[in-house]
Write a protein that holds these residues in place. Structure first.
Motif, mmCIF file in Angstrom:
data_model
loop_
_atom_site.group_PDB
_atom_site.id
_atom_site.type_symbol
_atom_site.label_atom_id
_atom_site.label_comp_id
_atom_site.label_asym_id
_atom_site.label_seq_id
_atom_site.Cartn_x
_atom_site.Cartn_y
_atom_site.Cartn_z
ATOM 1 N N THR A 103 0.784 -1.321 0.055
ATOM 2 C CA THR A 103 0.073 0.020 0.061
ATOM 3 C C THR A 103 0.875 1.174 -0.014
ATOM 4 O O THR A 103 0.588 2.379 -0.624
ATOM 5 C CB THR A 103 -0.992 -0.029 1.077
ATOM 6 O OG1 THR A 103 -0.155 0.067 2.382
ATOM 7 C CG2 THR A 103 -1.905 -1.059 1.116
ATOM 8 N N LEU A 104 1.807 1.344 0.684
ATOM 9 C CA LEU A 104 2.652 2.415 0.872
ATOM 10 C C LEU A 104 3.459 2.763 -0.554
ATOM 11 O O LEU A 104 3.645 4.075 -0.973
ATOM 12 C CB LEU A 104 3.675 2.364 2.135
ATOM 13 C CG LEU A 104 4.575 3.648 2.602
ATOM 14 C CD1 LEU A 104 3.427 4.740 2.787
ATOM 15 C CD2 LEU A 104 5.220 3.322 3.690
ATOM 16 N N SER A 105 3.901 1.953 -1.161
ATOM 17 C CA SER A 105 4.758 1.901 -2.702
ATOM 18 C C SER A 105 3.558 2.279 -3.491
ATOM 19 O O SER A 105 3.860 3.127 -4.638
ATOM 20 C CB SER A 105 5.502 0.683 -2.902
ATOM 21 O OG SER A 105 4.302 -0.487 -3.154
ATOM 22 N N THR A 106 2.337 2.161 -3.365
ATOM 23 C CA THR A 106 1.307 2.241 -4.257
ATOM 24 C C THR A 106 0.920 3.781 -4.143
ATOM 25 O O THR A 106 0.834 4.699 -5.181
ATOM 26 C CB THR A 106 0.022 1.629 -4.010
ATOM 27 O OG1 THR A 106 -0.073 0.307 -4.384
ATOM 28 C CG2 THR A 106 -1.182 2.100 -5.006
ATOM 29 N N ALA A 107 1.093 4.491 -2.800
ATOM 30 C CA ALA A 107 0.887 5.927 -2.538
ATOM 31 C C ALA A 107 2.090 6.710 -3.146
ATOM 32 O O ALA A 107 1.991 7.662 -3.562
ATOM 33 C CB ALA A 107 0.389 6.011 -1.265
ATOM 34 N N GLY A 108 3.286 6.168 -2.671
ATOM 35 C CA GLY A 108 4.356 7.165 -2.829
ATOM 36 C C GLY A 108 5.818 6.388 -3.236
ATOM 37 O O GLY A 108 6.818 6.701 -2.998
ATOM 38 N N GLY A 109 5.615 5.050 -4.164
ATOM 39 C CA GLY A 109 6.808 4.381 -4.319
ATOM 40 C C GLY A 109 7.716 5.358 -5.541
ATOM 41 O O GLY A 109 6.986 5.741 -6.289
ATOM 42 N N SER A 110 8.741 5.055 -5.388
ATOM 43 C CA SER A 110 9.664 5.796 -6.737
ATOM 44 C C SER A 110 9.527 4.910 -7.695
ATOM 45 O O SER A 110 9.148 3.672 -7.786
ATOM 46 C CB SER A 110 11.232 5.731 -6.086
ATOM 47 O OG SER A 110 11.445 6.378 -4.881
ATOM 48 N N LEU A 111 10.227 5.504 -8.754
ATOM 49 C CA LEU A 111 10.067 4.839 -10.365
ATOM 50 C C LEU A 111 11.008 3.748 -10.323
ATOM 51 O O LEU A 111 12.225 3.766 -10.047
ATOM 52 C CB LEU A 111 10.305 5.924 -11.397
ATOM 53 C CG LEU A 111 9.209 6.811 -11.697
ATOM 54 C CD1 LEU A 111 8.710 7.792 -10.781
ATOM 55 C CD2 LEU A 111 9.418 7.409 -13.134
ATOM 56 N N VAL A 112 10.579 2.443 -10.775
ATOM 57 C CA VAL A 112 11.173 1.098 -11.025
ATOM 58 C C VAL A 112 11.213 0.822 -12.336
ATOM 59 O O VAL A 112 10.139 0.492 -12.515
ATOM 60 C CB VAL A 112 11.308 0.413 -9.767
ATOM 61 C CG1 VAL A 112 12.132 -0.975 -9.919
ATOM 62 C CG2 VAL A 112 11.864 1.038 -8.468
ATOM 63 N N ARG A 113 12.180 0.626 -12.896
ATOM 64 C CA ARG A 113 12.012 -0.037 -14.325
ATOM 65 C C ARG A 113 11.698 -1.654 -14.259
ATOM 66 O O ARG A 113 12.502 -1.991 -13.310
ATOM 67 C CB ARG A 113 13.083 0.367 -15.359
ATOM 68 C CG ARG A 113 13.017 1.830 -15.568
ATOM 69 C CD ARG A 113 14.182 2.264 -16.698
ATOM 70 N NE ARG A 113 13.872 3.542 -17.000
ATOM 71 C CZ ARG A 113 13.277 4.374 -17.748
ATOM 72 N NH1 ARG A 113 12.369 3.718 -18.319
ATOM 73 N NH2 ARG A 113 13.102 5.423 -17.741
ATOM 74 N N GLY A 114 11.493 -2.378 -14.999
ATOM 75 C CA GLY A 114 11.498 -3.777 -15.070
ATOM 76 C C GLY A 114 10.738 -4.294 -13.872
ATOM 77 O O GLY A 114 10.948 -5.644 -13.422
ATOM 78 N N ALA A 115 9.605 -3.804 -13.310
ATOM 79 C CA ALA A 115 8.896 -4.370 -12.198
ATOM 80 C C ALA A 115 7.673 -5.120 -12.746
ATOM 81 O O ALA A 115 7.199 -4.936 -13.906
ATOM 82 C CB ALA A 115 8.160 -3.298 -11.307
ATOM 83 N N GLY A 116 7.487 -6.302 -12.085
ATOM 84 C CA GLY A 116 6.330 -7.140 -12.525
ATOM 85 C C GLY A 116 5.851 -8.061 -11.540
ATOM 86 O O GLY A 116 6.792 -8.149 -10.581
#
Length: 635
Positions: free
Chosen positions: A50-63
């Protein structure tokens, strides 16, 4: 659009209720679970997600498990985030959540993202969390909460106080398809994140769990694929069809695997309808809807040698219609004060990919303790809440002088009620959804940046609202009585803070008592929606709009609820910079029967000539929409 530097806070949602036993140091008979440790490490996964949904940084290659790979980012990717632990293995206690809220306010957060809530809505002044979040709102902190996961039953929405921004859950235009092919050419579609896929073109025997029961196991157990219910002699090397319910969805796949099965088709029962979930299954699997599975069961009953296979693909985009309401998203009306429409809005809450704690398995189940993933997929109103919290953070940075209520109004009045196929947003059943599902609609963050007009709900408005309820008990006394005996020391001094939780102020900003009234009616509070639950004859609701754009003239368009005549006066408003204007909405019963069990409409203020949007010189017409909910039958 500038990146935000606002601060947000995330938490955990427990639909089973907030009352919980506390593990005390004096209990020497057992050790606490990892969830009970006073540690910043997330041993559940929910908080990281939930916290990364609100304020997570940009990360490439996530899945998630190789699906949906791309660039991940929170709603406010440059926000400073903080997490306050308020929940433990036994659940969440009111006082722990209250302490976390007060600590966050003291630390100076701008947005509270609360993916938690009670099992049932309760009186605002006897609910410590409602009291604590009112204190947060008084302190200028925006409070965003989940609506609950008890849908689709009506009246199940929680976190219903008007100072809370209550968020429902809806789908995105992305899913994770899995297919079951049988009988040579028949195919049904479900969803799955299963790590294994059976070889294409290689058919396997299919057996219904009902027909694969072990000795001394009733078919009612084996149809659900409960632990120990399947006979390995009947299952080995086969695809097993299990019915949803009782045990966990992923756990059913483990039961199939332990019995020697090679795959699972998880079928909804009639009560689960067409809502399916993409889970990280331990076998090749597909979770299919009740209507899709009806075709499979017909096939199983029509042949003595059923054969088929399961296949899956990567994430599918452009799914229509979307958004659609999730069946689990709690519905209105507001059980405490039906004059306040809840939920306020809906946001993506199905199949959300976000960061996950490496200290816990992706399913949070004890038999799945060897898998660790940096990202996971989860569904719930816990997931939709931080979507809105991130957007609130962005608006808070762009418009630092706006109150939380102005930000809330900007998001609500610019929301959409139309799906990507051009039709109204649907419920999970395919029926047209209502404001009791989505509130003002599905969040539209780009439009919220330039709302034109906003409803600014002030502390005086909240005072009038609370006094209009004619409450008779003392919230501070109730709070102190409810505190458990022997509670460990808190980060805040409740004996001091409780006296600050609910000060009421008049329009001049001076402390007041409700006995100084009159204070009008709850439906007169300056809220971005209008709800009248007991309309008899005629009534008039009052509202105020503040201009946050260029000077302009707005005209109103009315969509009347069935059986109700709506008159807005004046029907045209001219605004200077920052100017606030009042108007009234008169509701007259034209056909009481047509509105006896709620009818829905709206008013939309629009400026015909547009205005200078984003300071770009481009003209943009504003649409400031407020839903109307009316019922003529009282009770």
């Amino acid at each position: 659009m500038s990146c935000t530097r606002s601060k947000l806070v995330g938490a955990r949602f427990f639909s089973a209720g907030l009352q919980a036993e506390l593990w005390l140091a004096g209990d020497r008979g057992k050790l606490p679970s990892k969830e009970d440790l006073s540690s910043p490490r997330d041993y559940v996964g929910h908080g990281a997600h939930t916290l990364s949904t609100a304020g997570g940084s940009l990360v490439r290659g996530a899945g998630a498990f190789g699906h949906g790979t791309g660039v991940a980012a929170g709603g406010a990717p440059r926000a400073r985030v903080a997490a306050y632990k308020a929940c433990y293995a036994a659940g969440c206690s009111d006082v722990d959540v209250l302490a976390a809220v007060l600590a966050a306010v003291a630390d100076g957060v701008h947005v509270l993202s609360l993916s938690l809530g009670p099992e049932e809505a309760s009186d605002y002044l006897s609910d410590p969390i409602a009291i604590g979040t009112f204190f947060a709102a008084q302190s200028g902190v925006a409070v965003v909460c989940s609506t609950g996961n008890s849908g689709p039953r009506p009246g199940t929405v929680t976190n219903v106080a008007p100072w809370m921004f209550t968020v429902g859950a809806s789908t995105m235009d992305r899913d994770f398809p899995a297919y079951v092919t049988f009988g040579g050419s028949l195919t049904i579609q479900g969803q799955s994140l299963g790590a294994s896929t059976l070889p294409l073109g290689q058919a396997y025997p299919i057996v219904s769990g009902e027909n694969a029961n072990a000795a001394n196991q009733p078919t009612s157990n084996s149809s659900l694929c409960l632990a120990g219910s399947l006979d390995p002699a009947k299952v080995t090397g086969k695809i097993v069809v299990c019915v949803r319910g009782e045990n966990g969805r992923v756990e059913k796949g483990l039961v199939v695997k332990q019995a020697g099965g090679v795959g699972m088709v998880l079928c909804n029962d009639a009560g689960s309808g067409d809502s399916v979930v993409a889970d990280p299954h331990l076998v090749a699997a597909a979770h299919c809807s009740y209507s899709q599975c009806a075709r499979l069961f017909n096939y199983l009953h029509s042949t003595d040698n059923p054969l088929g296979y399961i296949s899956a693909t990567d994430a599918s985009f452009g799914v229509k219609p979307a958004p659609a309401m999730a069946d689990f998203s709690s519905r209105g009306p507001n059980a405490v004060t039906p004059q306040i429409l809840k939920p306020d809005i809906t946001a993506p809450g199905v199949g959300v990919i976000a960061a996950y704690s490496g200290a816990v398995s992706p399913t949070d189940l004890p038999f799945d303790d060897r898998r660790g993933v940096p990202y996971n997929i989860m569904s719930g109103t816990s997931m939709s809440c931080p979507h809105v919290a991130g957007i609130v953070g962005l608006l808070r940075t762009k418009y630092p002088s706006w109150s939380p209520a102005m930000i809330k109004s900007a998001i609500m009045t610019t929301a959409t009620t139309v799906a990507n196929d051009g039709n109204p947003i649907q419920d999970d059943t395919g029926a047209e959804a209502t404001p009791f599902s989505y509130g003002s609609g599905h969040v539209n963050p780009v439009e919220a940046l330039d709302p034109g007009l906003v409803y600014d709900t002030t502390l005086a408005d909240y005072t009038n609202f609370l006094c209009s309820l004619k409450l008779t008990h003392n919230p501070v006394q109730d709070l102190q009585v409810s505190l458990p005996v022997g509670l460990p020391n808190l980060l805040v001094n409740l004996s001091v803070t409780a006296n600050l939780l609910l000060p009421l102020f008049n329009a001049a900003g001076e402390p007041c008592a409700c006995s100084q009234g009159p204070y009008g009616r709850p439906e007169d509070m300056n809220y971005p929606s209008i709800a009248v639950p007991c309309l008899s004859g005629s009534t008039t609701a009052r509202r105020r709009l503040r201009n946050v754009g260029a000077p302009g003239k707005y005209r109103v368009t009315v969509t009347e609820p069935a059986g109700v005549k709506v008159t807005v006066a004046p029907d045209e408003l001219g605004f200077g910079v920052g100017e606030e204007k009042e108007f009234t909405v008169k509701l007259d019963v034209a056909d009481a029967e047509a509105a006896s069990n709620y009818a829905f409409g709206s008013i939309v203020w629009s400026d015909a000539n547009g205005s200078n949007a984003y300071g770009s010189g481009m003209s943009k017409a504003h649409r400031v929409r407020s839903p109307i909910v009316v019922k003529t039958k009282c009770g």
